[in-house]
Design a protein around this motif. Structure first.
Motif, PDB file in Angstrom:
ATOM      1  N   LYS A  10       0.823  -1.209   0.000  1.00 18.99           N
ATOM      2  CA  LYS A  10       0.000   0.000   0.000  1.00 18.99           C
ATOM      3  C   LYS A  10       0.862   1.266   0.000  1.00 18.99           C
ATOM      4  N   LEU A  11       1.955   1.226   0.756  1.00 14.33           N
ATOM      5  CA  LEU A  11       2.860   2.376   0.787  1.00 14.33           C
ATOM      6  C   LEU A  11       3.533   2.560  -0.574  1.00 14.33           C
ATOM      7  N   ALA A  12       3.939   1.468  -1.203  1.00 15.99           N
ATOM      8  CA  ALA A  12       4.588   1.541  -2.519  1.00 15.99           C
ATOM      9  C   ALA A  12       3.646   2.127  -3.567  1.00 15.99           C
ATOM     10  N   VAL A  13       2.378   1.723  -3.527  1.00 17.29           N
ATOM     11  CA  VAL A  13       1.374   2.231  -4.479  1.00 17.29           C
ATOM     12  C   VAL A  13       1.128   3.719  -4.257  1.00 17.29           C
ATOM     13  N   LEU A  14       1.060   4.128  -2.994  1.00 13.27           N
ATOM     14  CA  LEU A  14       0.842   5.537  -2.665  1.00 13.27           C
ATOM     15  C   LEU A  14       2.060   6.382  -3.068  1.00 13.27           C
ATOM     16  N   TYR A  15       3.243   5.870  -2.802  1.00 13.82           N
ATOM     17  CA  TYR A  15       4.484   6.574  -3.152  1.00 13.82           C
ATOM     18  C   TYR A  15       4.578   6.804  -4.654  1.00 13.82           C
ATOM     19  N   LYS A  16       4.075   5.860  -5.429  1.00 19.52           N
ATOM     20  CA  LYS A  16       4.124   5.959  -6.895  1.00 19.52           C
ATOM     21  C   LYS A  16       3.332   7.154  -7.396  1.00 19.52           C
ATOM     22  N   LYS A  17       2.285   7.548  -6.687  1.00 17.00           N
ATOM     23  CA  LYS A  17       1.435   8.675  -7.103  1.00 17.00           C
ATOM     24  C   LYS A  17       2.203   9.988  -7.086  1.00 17.00           C
ATOM     25  N   TYR A  18       3.189  10.096  -6.207  1.00 16.38           N
ATOM     26  CA  TYR A  18       3.933  11.358  -6.050  1.00 16.38           C
ATOM     27  C   TYR A  18       5.245  11.271  -6.843  1.00 16.38           C
ATOM     28  N   LYS A  19       5.148  11.559  -8.129  1.00 18.34           N
ATOM     29  CA  LYS A  19       6.280  11.395  -9.035  1.00 18.34           C
ATOM     30  C   LYS A  19       7.460  12.305  -8.709  1.00 18.34           C
ATOM     31  N   CYS A  20       7.193  13.405  -8.010  1.00 18.42           N
ATOM     32  CA  CYS A  20       8.297  14.318  -7.676  1.00 18.42           C
ATOM     33  C   CYS A  20       9.307  13.659  -6.749  1.00 18.42           C
ATOM     34  N   LEU A  21       8.973  12.516  -6.162  1.00 18.76           N
ATOM     35  CA  LEU A  21       9.867  11.807  -5.243  1.00 18.76           C
ATOM     36  C   LEU A  21      10.745  10.770  -5.938  1.00 18.76           C
ATOM     37  N   TRP A  22      10.433  10.446  -7.204  1.00 23.91           N
ATOM     38  CA  TRP A  22      11.212   9.385  -7.850  1.00 23.91           C
ATOM     39  C   TRP A  22      11.376   9.539  -9.371  1.00 23.91           C
ATOM     40  N   ASP A  23      10.592  10.405 -10.014  1.00 22.92           N
ATOM     41  CA  ASP A  23      10.657  10.545 -11.472  1.00 22.92           C
ATOM     42  C   ASP A  23      11.300  11.882 -11.834  1.00 22.92           C
TER      43      ASP A  23
ATOM     44  N   LYS B 185      11.717  13.257 -14.548  1.00 18.38           N
ATOM     45  CA  LYS B 185      11.039  13.986 -15.616  1.00 18.38           C
ATOM     46  C   LYS B 185       9.996  14.957 -15.065  1.00 18.38           C
ATOM     47  N   GLU B 186       9.627  14.754 -13.811  1.00 21.82           N
ATOM     48  CA  GLU B 186       8.712  15.674 -13.139  1.00 21.82           C
ATOM     49  C   GLU B 186       9.509  16.911 -12.708  1.00 21.82           C
ATOM     50  N   ILE B 187       9.024  18.097 -13.063  1.00 23.85           N
ATOM     51  CA  ILE B 187       9.774  19.327 -12.784  1.00 23.85           C
ATOM     52  C   ILE B 187      10.095  19.468 -11.298  1.00 23.85           C
ATOM     53  N   SER B 188       9.120  19.195 -10.439  1.00 24.49           N
ATOM     54  CA  SER B 188       9.314  19.406  -9.000  1.00 24.49           C
ATOM     55  C   SER B 188      10.206  18.336  -8.345  1.00 24.49           C
ATOM     56  N   TYR B 189      10.717  17.392  -9.129  1.00 24.06           N
ATOM     57  CA  TYR B 189      11.622  16.355  -8.623  1.00 24.06           C
ATOM     58  C   TYR B 189      12.843  16.969  -7.949  1.00 24.06           C
ATOM     59  N   ARG B 190      13.299  18.112  -8.451  1.00 25.44           N
ATOM     60  CA  ARG B 190      14.504  18.743  -7.929  1.00 25.44           C
ATOM     61  C   ARG B 190      14.215  19.851  -6.923  1.00 25.44           C
ATOM     62  N   PHE B 191      12.940  20.023  -6.559  1.00 27.56           N
ATOM     63  CA  PHE B 191      12.584  21.082  -5.620  1.00 27.56           C
ATOM     64  C   PHE B 191      12.399  20.481  -4.227  1.00 27.56           C
ATOM     65  N   ALA B 192      13.302  20.796  -3.312  1.00 26.05           N
ATOM     66  CA  ALA B 192      13.263  20.207  -1.969  1.00 26.05           C
ATOM     67  C   ALA B 192      11.956  20.553  -1.254  1.00 26.05           C
ATOM     68  N   ASN B 193      11.445  21.768  -1.454  1.00 25.64           N
ATOM     69  CA  ASN B 193      10.207  22.162  -0.759  1.00 25.64           C
ATOM     70  C   ASN B 193       9.014  21.343  -1.242  1.00 25.64           C
ATOM     71  N   ARG B 194       8.957  21.043  -2.541  1.00 24.48           N
ATOM     72  CA  ARG B 194       7.853  20.233  -3.089  1.00 24.48           C
ATOM     73  C   ARG B 194       7.969  18.775  -2.639  1.00 24.48           C
ATOM     74  N   ARG B 195       9.166  18.300  -2.499  1.00 19.68           N
ATOM     75  CA  ARG B 195       9.361  16.923  -2.030  1.00 19.68           C
ATOM     76  C   ARG B 195       8.917  16.792  -0.573  1.00 19.68           C
ATOM     77  N   ARG B 196       9.236  17.806   0.235  1.00 21.20           N
ATOM     78  CA  ARG B 196       8.794  17.779   1.636  1.00 21.20           C
ATOM     79  C   ARG B 196       7.267  17.776   1.721  1.00 21.20           C
TER      80      ARG B 196
END
Length: 450
Positions: free
Chosen positions: A149-162, A164-175
């Motif tokens: 369930k955690l893995a499926v939920l984590y997948k929804k937030y692409k800024c944490l692992w993809d 190609k998502e612009i906010s991937y490199r923004f520490a504030n968006r990741r938090r």
């Protein structure tokens, strides 16, 4: 003509060979000595010791290692000796994997670096143990169903692992994304995980993916069928794009850092390693790409304490705030003029030296500023597609159109301080000042009545 007989040639050749052998022997001896010094500096390698986390001691011990390295390379820097040690460690790690069953090694400094085998990530594993290894999620407070369930939920937030998502490199968006995951996961699963608990579980999932990815590469290279060790790996496979190891598609080299992997890929075609997925621009540093991406979405993290304007970097903020404070820290040695930013100072200095750096490829005209060259290029297009919505007159650039539209405004904001006459455009005021026998200066421009 001077002739050398074959016997003399043989003597010369033997002499060269002996010199090369002596040179190689001296180089190997120095490497062994360098490793011995490294061994006696535990804060640089012993992850099992508390001294490894002592930054001050680490800095001091790097200086000791550098002094040793300078014995052979007098102009060496700290980065050079770091790179040398990293290369020695990488070769040692590679040799561990390639060693025969008897444990024999062909690497001449292998024995000298055996002290690293006490570290967990350098430990030699028996091939049969690796083959029979079973999946265990040690240290987890979640069962398999909860982990899925955690893995499926984590997948929804692409800024944490993809990436190609612009906010991937923004520490504030990741938090923000992690805070949302914590709240949503606890609500849906009826748990009360803390932020620390969540961080540990996510690290666990990423480690599982790293181990599976390493296992997959090993199976491919030994022509074996890959079978996941984790029973729910299909829910984690998407993370492979963001965890090491990374395998180069061109040369099959395995790299363990994402930045090093990007730089390695770029070395194959000579491109810049960090590329923008929006516009395709490339950058030498990941930090420069992060700032660039923030400009695309205007997601700025710094704001002016005077007017609350937001800026992408601390440098931009500092330059902007000087407009409010009037500070001009850069002084020209030639004419004494003071300027507020380094870029202005650099352009000003180039004018003294008559060294414009931007050249038009069509007419060879030179410019000191890139934006001036860009404006100039519109004149070669000669396409007047920027149309005034008042008089339908066309212009080659938006800037020219913007300046033109000032004449349609009822308010003429440029004021002559001498006679009180007003003008719609700066160019009109500048021309008018000549009738008074003077001209506008930078300061008089800033003081016009708005």
């Amino acid at each position: 003509m001077f002739h050398i007989c074959n016997a003399q040639l043989d003597v010369l050749e033997n002499g060269r060979n002996k010199a090369l052998l002596a040179q190689r022997h001296a180089k190997k001896k120095f490497v062994i000595e360098l490793i011995e010094v490294y061994r006696n500096l535990p804060s640089l390698w012993d992850t099992n010791s508390e001294v490894y986390f002592d930054r001050k001691l680490k800095k001091q011990q790097y200086e000791i290692l550098l002094q040793k390295y300078k014995e052979k390379y007098p102009n060496a820097t700290k980065d050079k000796v770091k790179g040398k040690i990293q290369a020695l460690r990488a070769n040692f790690r590679r040799e561990i994997k390639l060693m025969s069953a008897s444990g024999a090694s062909t690497l001449y400094y292998f024995d000298a670096m055996k002290f690293l085998l006490n570290l967990k990530h350098f430990a030699v594993r028996n091939s049969n143990e690796a083959k029979d290894e079973k999946f265990t999620a040690t240290g987890s407070i979640l069962n398999d169903t909860q982990s899925i369930k955690l893995a499926v939920l984590y997948k929804k937030y692409k800024c944490l692992w993809d990436e190609k998502e612009i906010s991937y490199r923004f520490a504030n968006r990741r938090r923000e994304a992690l805070e949302n995951i914590l709240e949503e996961y606890n609500t849906t699963c009826g748990l009360s995980l803390t932020k620390n608990d969540l961080d540990k579980e996510i690290i666990k999932l990423r480690k599982i993916c790293t181990n599976e990815k390493r296992h997959k590469i090993a199976c491919k290279r030994s022509n074996k069928v890959y079978k996941p060790m984790c029973p729910y790996y299909q829910h984690l496979e998407y993370l492979e794009v963001d965890v090491h190891p990374y395998e180069c598609n061109f040369c099959d080299k395995v790299i363990y850092g994402i930045c090093q992997y990007k730089i390695h890929l770029a070395s194959h075609d000579g491109s810049l390693p960090f590329k923008c997925n929006v516009c395709g621009n490339g950058f030498k540093l990941a930090t420069n790409l992060t700032v660039h991406l923030r400009r695309h979405v205007q997601d700025y993290t710094y704001s002016c304490e005077f007017c609350k304007k937001t800026c992408a970097t601390t440098t931009e903020l500092r330059n902007h705030e000087r407009m409010h404070t009037g500070e001009k820290p850069f002084v020209c040695d030639t004419c004494g003029k003071t300027l507020s930013t380094y870029s202005e100072f650099k352009r000003h200095d180039q004018r003294h030296g008559n060294q414009p750096t931007h050249k038009c490829e069509i007419c060879s005209k030179m410019f000191y500023e890139k934006r001036k060259l860009k404006e100039h290029m519109y004149s070669h297009r000669n396409v007047r597609d920027s149309i005034c919505d008042v008089c339908n007159k066309g212009f080659v650039s938006v800037k020219q159109l913007r300046q033109h539209k000032l004449i349609h405004n009822e308010e003429k904001k440029y004021l002559c301080k001498i006679c009180g006459k007003r003008f719609a455009q700066y160019a009109g005021l500048s021309s008018h000042m000549k009738t008074h026998g003077t001209k506008l200066t930078g300061n008089s421009f800033k003081n016009f009545d708005r």
